[in-house]
Design a protein around this motif. Structure first.
Motif, short mmCIF file in Angstrom:
data_model
loop_
_atom_site.label_atom_id
_atom_site.label_comp_id
_atom_site.label_asym_id
_atom_site.label_seq_id
_atom_site.Cartn_x
_atom_site.Cartn_y
_atom_site.Cartn_z
N UNK A 211 41.62 -0.60 -31.57
CA UNK A 211 40.68 0.52 -31.55
C UNK A 211 40.67 1.17 -32.92
N UNK A 212 39.98 2.30 -32.99
CA UNK A 212 39.86 3.02 -34.25
C UNK A 212 41.15 3.72 -34.66
N UNK A 213 42.15 3.70 -33.78
CA UNK A 213 43.39 4.40 -34.10
C UNK A 213 44.08 3.82 -35.32
N UNK A 214 43.78 2.56 -35.66
CA UNK A 214 44.41 1.94 -36.82
C UNK A 214 43.62 2.16 -38.11
N UNK A 215 42.57 2.94 -38.06
CA UNK A 215 41.77 3.15 -39.27
C UNK A 215 42.61 3.78 -40.38
N UNK A 216 43.50 4.70 -40.01
CA UNK A 216 44.34 5.35 -41.02
C UNK A 216 45.15 4.32 -41.78
N UNK A 269 46.57 -5.26 -36.92
CA UNK A 269 47.98 -5.14 -36.54
C UNK A 269 48.13 -5.51 -35.07
N UNK A 270 49.11 -6.34 -34.81
CA UNK A 270 49.45 -6.71 -33.44
C UNK A 270 50.96 -6.71 -33.33
N UNK A 271 51.49 -5.72 -32.66
CA UNK A 271 52.94 -5.62 -32.54
C UNK A 271 53.59 -5.49 -33.90
N UNK A 272 54.47 -6.41 -34.22
CA UNK A 272 55.20 -6.39 -35.49
C UNK A 272 54.60 -7.33 -36.52
N UNK A 273 53.34 -7.71 -36.32
CA UNK A 273 52.68 -8.57 -37.29
C UNK A 273 51.44 -7.88 -37.84
N UNK A 274 51.10 -8.23 -39.07
CA UNK A 274 49.90 -7.70 -39.70
C UNK A 274 49.14 -8.88 -40.30
N UNK A 275 47.84 -8.90 -40.06
CA UNK A 275 46.98 -9.94 -40.63
C UNK A 275 45.98 -9.27 -41.57
N UNK A 276 45.96 -9.77 -42.78
CA UNK A 276 45.05 -9.23 -43.80
C UNK A 276 44.23 -10.38 -44.37
N UNK A 277 42.93 -10.19 -44.40
CA UNK A 277 42.05 -11.13 -45.07
C UNK A 277 41.39 -10.40 -46.22
N UNK A 278 41.72 -10.79 -47.43
CA UNK A 278 41.23 -10.12 -48.62
C UNK A 278 40.26 -11.02 -49.37
N UNK A 279 39.29 -10.38 -50.01
CA UNK A 279 38.26 -11.14 -50.73
C UNK A 279 37.84 -10.37 -51.97
N UNK A 280 37.72 -11.09 -53.07
CA UNK A 280 37.21 -10.53 -54.33
C UNK A 280 35.88 -11.19 -54.63
N UNK A 281 34.83 -10.36 -54.77
CA UNK A 281 33.47 -10.87 -54.92
C UNK A 281 32.90 -10.50 -56.27
N UNK A 282 32.28 -11.48 -56.93
CA UNK A 282 31.60 -11.24 -58.20
C UNK A 282 30.29 -10.50 -57.91
N UNK A 283 30.11 -9.32 -58.50
CA UNK A 283 28.93 -8.52 -58.18
C UNK A 283 27.67 -9.05 -58.86
N UNK A 284 27.81 -9.88 -59.89
CA UNK A 284 26.62 -10.43 -60.55
C UNK A 284 26.00 -11.55 -59.73
N UNK A 285 26.84 -12.31 -59.04
CA UNK A 285 26.37 -13.51 -58.34
C UNK A 285 26.47 -13.40 -56.83
N UNK A 286 27.34 -12.54 -56.36
CA UNK A 286 27.63 -12.52 -54.92
C UNK A 286 28.60 -13.60 -54.51
N UNK A 287 29.07 -14.41 -55.49
CA UNK A 287 30.01 -15.47 -55.17
C UNK A 287 31.41 -14.89 -54.95
N UNK A 288 32.17 -15.56 -54.12
CA UNK A 288 33.57 -15.17 -53.91
C UNK A 288 34.43 -15.74 -55.02
N UNK A 289 35.09 -14.87 -55.76
CA UNK A 289 35.99 -15.31 -56.82
C UNK A 289 37.33 -15.74 -56.28
N UNK A 290 37.75 -15.06 -55.23
CA UNK A 290 39.08 -15.33 -54.67
C UNK A 290 39.13 -14.78 -53.26
#
Length: 730
Positions: A211-216, A269-290
Motif C-alpha cells: 500500500x501507500x504506507x511504504x511511500x516514505x 519491500x516484503x518482509x525482510x527483503x527489498x527489491x529495487x529496480x533502478x534505471x538511468x535514462x538519457x534525456x536526449x534520446x530516451x534510451x536507457x543508459x543503465x
C-alpha cells in the motif's frame, strides 16, 4: 579486390561513407545526406576508432586508452558515449546496423562501408594513420562482403598477413592526431544541439506492493540518493523534484531541467527483503543508459544504495578515486535498518506535511535503535529548535541544545549537524554564530537551499527584510519545488506588510504539498488577516482534517472568539493547549476566552497564572522577544501585578520588535489597569502598524472601556496573527 571479385576504389583518406553518412576525420564532421549531425568530441573520437578498425572487436580498455588517454574513468562513461552515437546514427542496440556490443568485452563497427571517389575538397590528414584499414576475409573476420580492401602498395603484404603491430601503430597515430582536431571541433560544429554537461535529475522512487504506507521508504531512499550524488565532483544534480515528477517523460524533464540523464527506481519491500529496480535514462534520446534489478536482504539496503550511486556516477562522469568511499559514507548513516527506517519516517513527516512533532517522535525512535546516529540527533535538534521558536516553549530549547551538542560530539563535520547548529544559534539570538554555520554549508549542493533559508531568517531577525527576501529567492532557485521555502517566504512577506504576495506564496506551498496541515493552517491565518473569513475557515478546516494541530485549533478558536462564541473558543483553546504543553500563548488565549464570558471569568486567573510561569521561563532565555514580554505584561496585569505589568510593557516597546502585536497587548494591559489614555495611544499605534481592525472591534475589553467610539475603516494588517491569538510560524 572486393569479396565479389571486382576491384574497389579506395575511400578518400580519413573519410568514411555508409548509408548516407559521411565521416570526415580530418574535418571532424559527421553528416547524413549532406546535413550536419552534432555529436560530442569524445563520441566522434570513439566512432573514428571503430571505423579505423571496422569489423574488429575493439576492447573497452583500448577505447578508454585511445580516447580518454587513461583508464581512470569507468566503462560507464563509454556506455553513455556509445548510446549517444547510436542516437546520432539512428541505431538500435538490440538490432544493430552499425555498432555492435560484445557484452563485457567491447564494440565493433558492423556497418557496410561504401566506396567513393577521393574528394578534392577533402583535407588530407597529416598522418597515414588516418587511412581506413579494412579487414580481409578470413575465418575470424566479421566484415560485410562489400567492405573495400585498401590499395596494396609495392612490397606491402596482404592485409591478413600484416603484423598486428602495424594496425596498432596506425591507431596510435590516429589517436595522437585527434587532440589537435578536437581543438577546432566546437568552432566548426553547428550550434543546433548544445552538449549537456554530466548532470542528472533524481526522481522520487515509486513504491510497489502492499500500500501507500511504504511511500516514505521509497521517497526517503530517493532523497538520500539525490543528496549523495550532489556531492560527486563534476556531476550536476537537479533540485529535488516533487513526487508528481515521476510521471513526466524523461526527455521533457531533460529539456526543462537541463540535465543529461534521469534516475528513477521502483522499490518493493516484503518482509525482510527489498527489491529495487533502478534505471538511468538519457534525456536526449530516451534510451536507457543503465538499468539493474536488486533483490536483497533488507539489511543490505545501504550497500545497494551505494552500488546504484556508483553506477550512476560512473555512467555520467566516471568516479574520482575517493568518490566511492564518500558515497558509501553518505548512504550508510547507520548500520541499523530499524533506525534508518525510523529516520526516513521522520524526514517524510517533515517533507510531506510539515508534521514536526511526529518527526521528533521518529527521530527519537531512531536514536533508541542506534544511539550514535548523528543525523537523527541533528534532526531532533532542528525539531526542538522549531518548537522553541514557534511555540515559545522554554523546555524545547533545552532539548534542542542537548540534541545538537550530542550530534556535534558524534560527527561535527557533516552538513546536517552544521545546519542544526545554525538553527540552534539563530533561535537563541546568536545571529553571528548562526550565520557562520549556515555559510559553511551554503555551497553544499544537498544543503544549499536550507542554508540560504537559515541565512534569510538571520537577516530578517536583524531587521533587514529586503536582504531576507533576496536570500529566500536564492533558496527557491536552488530548490523551486520545495513547499517549505514558499511557506517560509510567505510568512516573511507578510511580516513585511506585503500581504497579497504572502497569500500567493502560501497558496503555492499548498499546491506543492496539498497534504500539509501546516501550510493550510498558515494560509488560513493569512486569509483571516486579510479579512477573508470564509476562505480562512475553509483553509483552517482543511488543515484540521489533515492534522488538527495546536495552531489550527487555536486559530479556529479565534474565529469563534471574534463571533462572540466564547465557550466554543475556550473549548478549542483547551484542546490546543493539551496538544502543545508549554506554549504560553495558548493558555493566554484560553484566559482571554474565559475572561470574556461572565460565567467563566473567575476561571481565567488560573489560566493566566500558568501562562505567566511559562512566559517567564521563555523570556529569561530570549529577553529580546518583544511580543513575549508584552504578552507577559498582559498576564501580570490579570494577576493584579500592576508595576510588573507596566514595566514589561515599557521594555517591550523599547525593543521595537513586532510593533503591531506589542501595541495590541499593551493596549489590553493599560485598559485593564484603567489607564484609558495610555490604552488609546497603544490602539492608535497598533492601527498605524497595520493591525487588522477586527482584532480591536471584537475585543470585549476595549468595548467595555469605551475605547472604540469611532473606529476607523479596517486596515489590512502587517502581522500574520492579526485577528489570531496563536501565531502560526513555518
Amino acid at each position: 579486390m572486393t569479396a565479389n571479385g571486382r576491384a574497389a576504389a579506395e575511400p578518400a583518406p580519413g573519410r568514411y561513407r555508409f548509408d548516407g553518412f559521411v565521416v570526415d576525420v580530418a574535418a571532424h564532421t559527421l553528416t547524413r545526406d549532406g546535413v550536419a549531425v552534432t555529436v560530442e568530441p569524445k563520441a566522434f573520437a570513439v566512432l573514428a576508432v571503430l571505423l579505423v578498425r571496422a569489423g574488429e572487436l575493439v576492447g573497452r580498455d583500448e577505447l578508454l586508452d585511445a580516447v580518454w588517454g587513461h583508464r581512470h574513468v569507468t566503462p560507464g562513461v563509454l556506455t553513455r558515449v556509445i548510446a549517444q552515437l547510436r542516437h546520432a546514427l539512428g541505431d538500435d542496440a538490440h538490432h544493430p546496423r552499425y555498432i555492435q556490443t560484445q557484452h563485457a568485452l567491447g564494440y565493433r563497427f558492423v556497418g557496410t562501408l561504401q566506396t567513393e571517389q577521393p574528394a578534392r575538397a577533402a583535407a588530407p590528414i597529416a598522418t597515414r594513420a588516418a587511412e581506413p584499414v579494412a579487414v580481409a576475409d578470413g575465418p575470424s573476420a566479421s566484415v560485410p562482403a562489400a567492405l573495400p580492401s585498401p590499395r596494396r602498395r609495392g612490397g606491402e603484404p596482404p592485409a591478413r598477413m600484416r603484423p598486428r603491430a602495424r594496425r596498432s601503430v596506425r591507431l596510435a597515430a590516429l589517436v595522437l592526431a585527434l587532440p589537435a582536431l578536437l581543438l577546432v571541433w566546437n568552432a566548426r560544429q553547428p550550434p543546433a544541439t548544445p552538449t549537456v554537461a554530466p548532470s542528472v535529475a533524481v526522481l522520487p522512487f515509486t513504491p510497489i506492493g502492499r500500500d501507500e504506507a511504504d511511500r516514505y521508504f521509497a521517497e526517503g531512499l530517493a532523497a538520500e540518493m539525490h543528496d549523495a550524488l550532489a556531492g560527486v565532483p563534476g556531476l550536476k544534480v537537479a533540485a529535488w523534484l516533487p513526487a508528481t515528477a515521476g510521471r513526466a517523460d524523461p526527455r521533457a524533464l531533460g529539456q526543462r531541467l537541463g540535465v543529461a540523464a534521469v534516475l528513477d527506481a521502483s522499490v518493493q519491500r516484503e518482509g525482510q527483503r527489498v527489491r529495487i529496480r533502478a534505471r538511468l535514462t538519457d534525456t536526449a534520446t530516451g534510451f536507457t543508459l543503465w538499468s539493474r534489478r536488486y533483490d536483497r536482504e533488507l539489511g543490505d539496503v545501504f550497500a545497494t544504495q551505494s552500488e546504484i550511486a556508483r553506477e550512476v556516477a560512473s555512467a555520467l562522469v566516471g568516479v574520482l578515486p575517493d568518490a566511492g568511499e564518500g558515497l558509501r559514507r553518505r548512504l550508510a548513516p547507520t548500520r541499523d535498518v530499524a533506525a534508518f527506517d525510523a529516520y526516513l519516517r521522520g524526514l517524510h513527516a517533515l517533507a510531506s506535511g510539515g508534521d514536526r512533532p511526529a518527526a521528533g517522535v521518529y527521530f527519537r525512535r531512531a536514536l533508541a535503535q542506534d544511539a550514535g546516529f548523528a543525523r537523527a540527533q541533528a534532526g531532533l535538534c532542528r525539531v526542538e529548535a522549531w518548537r522553541f521558536e514557534t511555540q515559545r516553549n522554554a523546555a524545547a530549547f533545552d532539548g534542542a541544545r542537548l540534541a545538537c551538542r550530542t550530534a556535534e560530539n558524534m560527527d561535527p563535520g557533516i552538513p546536517d549537524v552544521q545546519l542544526a547548529l545554525g538553527d540552534l544559534y539563530r533561535v537563541r539570538g546568536d545571529l553571528d554564530r548562526a550565520a557562520e554555520q549556515y555559510r559553511r554549508i551554503v555551497e553544499d549542493p544537498a544543503q544549499r537551499a536550507s542554508a540560504l533559508v537559515g541565512l534569510a531568517k538571520v537577516e530578517a531577525a536583524r531587521g533587514r527584510p529586503d536582504a531576507a527576501l533576496a536570500l529566500f529567492r536564492q533558496a527557491l532557485r536552488a530548490s523551486p519545488s520545495d513547499a517549505r521555502i514558499h511557506a517560509e517566504m510567505g510568512y516573511r512577506l507578510y511580516l513585511a506588510n506585503r500581504l497579497d504576495e504572502a497569500v500567493a506564496a502560501l497558496k503555492r506551498a499548498t499546491e506543492l504539498r496539498p497534504d500539509s496541515a501546516e501550510h493550510w493552517g498558515l494560509l488560513g491565518a493569512l486569509l483571516l488577516t486579510a479579512g477573508s473569513n470564509e476562505a480562512a475557515m475553509r483553509a483552517l478546516e482543511r488543515a484540521a482534517a489533515i492534522e488538527p494541530d495546536a495552531g489550527v485549533l487555536s486559530n479556529l478558536g479565534t474565529l469563534k472568539y471574534q463571533g462572540g462564541d466564547y465557550a466554543g473558543a475556550a473549548a478549542l483553546y483547551r484542546r490546543a493547549a493539551r496538544l502543545s504543553p508549554g506554549n504560553h500563548q495558548l493558555l493566554g488565549n484560553l484566559g482571554d476566552a474565559l475572561l470574556a464570558d461572565p460565567a467563566t471569568a473567575a476561571q481565567a486567573r488560573d489560566a493566566f497564572r500558568e501562562a505567566a510561569e511559562l512566559a517567564q521561563r521563555y523570556v529569561e532565555l530570549k529577553p529580546e522577544d518583544a511580543k513575549a514580554l508584552a504578552a507577559l505584561g498582559w498576564y501580570r496585569a490579570n494577576l493584579g501585578q500592576r508595576e510588573a505589568a507596566v514595566a514589561l510593557a515599557r521594555r517591550a516597546e523599547a525593543l521595537g520588535g513586532e510593533p503591531a502585536e506589542v501595541a495590541f497587548y499593551n493596549a489590553e494591559t493599560f485598559a485593564l489597569l484603567g489607564d484609558r489614555d495610555a490604552a488609546r495611544a497603544r490602539l492608535q499605534a497598533a492601527r498605524a502598524a497595520g493591525l487588522a481592525e477586527t482584532r480591536l472591534t471584537t475585543h470585549p475589553l476595549f468595548a467595555r472601556a469605551g475605547l472604540l467610539e469611532r473606529p476607523p475603516a479596517a486596515v489590512r494588517g502587517a502581522d500574520l496573527t492579526a485577528g489570531l491569538h496563536q501565531e502560526k510560524t513555518p
